[in-house]
Write a protein that holds these residues in place. Structure first.
Motif, short mmCIF file in Angstrom:
data_model
loop_
_atom_site.label_atom_id
_atom_site.label_comp_id
_atom_site.label_asym_id
_atom_site.label_seq_id
_atom_site.Cartn_x
_atom_site.Cartn_y
_atom_site.Cartn_z
N LYS A 290 -26.13 19.08 17.59
CA LYS A 290 -26.72 18.90 18.92
C LYS A 290 -28.21 18.56 18.80
N LEU B 42 -27.72 23.31 26.59
CA LEU B 42 -28.44 23.87 25.44
C LEU B 42 -29.14 25.18 25.81
N ARG C 221 -27.22 18.10 29.94
CA ARG C 221 -27.30 18.35 28.49
C ARG C 221 -28.33 19.43 28.19
#
Length: 190
Positions: A33, A180, A176
Motif C-alpha cells: 500500500k 489507510l 484510499r
C-alpha cells in the motif's frame, strides 16, 4: 484491513472466537500500500510537471514567434510558475519521506502522508489552478474577443476538468486515505 490474511483460532476455555494476525503478511500488505501510494503521487507530480512545462514552452514559443502581447507571455509565465511550485512541493514531500520509521506503523504513516499529498494536489488543482487559469483565459477571451464556439468549448473544457478532478478526489483519493487511516487505528487498537 485485509482480514483474509488472518487465521481464526478457537479458544475452547472461554468458548469465544479469537484471531491471530499473520504479521509478516500484514507487513507485506502495508508495504504494498505504501509503494502504491508512492507510485501514485510520483506519477501525478511528474505528469503535471511535464504537461505544464510543455504548455509553458508552447505558449512562450507562440508568443515569441507571433510577437504577441503581455497576455501570452503572462500565460507562459503562469504555467512555468506552476512547474516551479510542483517542484517545490515534490522536494518538500521527498524530504519528509526520510523521516518515517521503517516499521509497519511507520510505513503506514508514509502511505497516509503520500495519500494526503495526492488529496492536497487535487484540492490545489481545483482552487489554485483551474479557477485562476479559467479567470485568466476568460479575461483574455473577453479582452480580445472570441467566437461563441470557442466560448462554449473553453467553458466545457474547464467544467469537465473541474468535475473530473473533484470526482477523482472524492471517489478515489479520499477513500484510499481513509482506508489507510482506518487500518492504522485498527492496528493501534490491538
Amino acid at each position: 484491513m485485509e482480514f483474509e490474511q488472518m487465521q481464526k483460532i478457537w479458544d475452547e476455555q472461554k468458548g469465544e472466537t479469537m484471531y491471530a494476525i499473520n504479521e509478516s503478511a500484514l507487513h507485506k500488505s502495508v508495504t504494498r500500500k505504501k509503494n502504491a501510494a508512492s507510485k501514485r503521487i510520483n506519477l501525478v507530480e511528474i505528469m503535471l510537471m511535464a504537461i505544464n512545462s510543455t504548455v509553458a514552452i508552447i505558449l512562450l514559443t507562440d508568443a515569441i514567434m507571433d510577437n504577441e502581447g503581455p497576455w501570452d507571455y503572462a500565460g507562459a509565465i503562469i504555467m512555468a510558475l506552476t512547474v516551479v511550485f510542483l517542484m517545490y512541493f515534490r522536494a518538500k514531500r521527498k524530504k519528509k519521506e526520510n523521516t518515517f520509521d521503517r516499521t509497519m506503523i511507520g510505513e503506514l504513516d508514509h502511505a497516509i502522508s503520500n495519500s494526503d499529498s495526492i488529496v492536497q494536489i487535487a484540492t490545489i488543482m481545483i482552487y489554485y489552478y483551474l479557477i485562476p487559469m479559467g479567470i485568466f483565459t476568460f479575461g483574455k477571451m473577453l479582452h480580445f474577443g472570441a467566437s461563441l464556439e470557442k466560448w462554449l468549448l473553453i467553458i466545457g473544457m474547464f467544467l469537465l476538468a473541474f468535475f473530473l478532478v473533484r470526482w477523482e478526489r472524492k471517489a478515489m483519493h479520499i477513500p484510499r486515505r481513509q482506508s489507510l487511516i482506518n487500518m492504522k487505528k485498527k492496528l493501534l487498537e490491538d
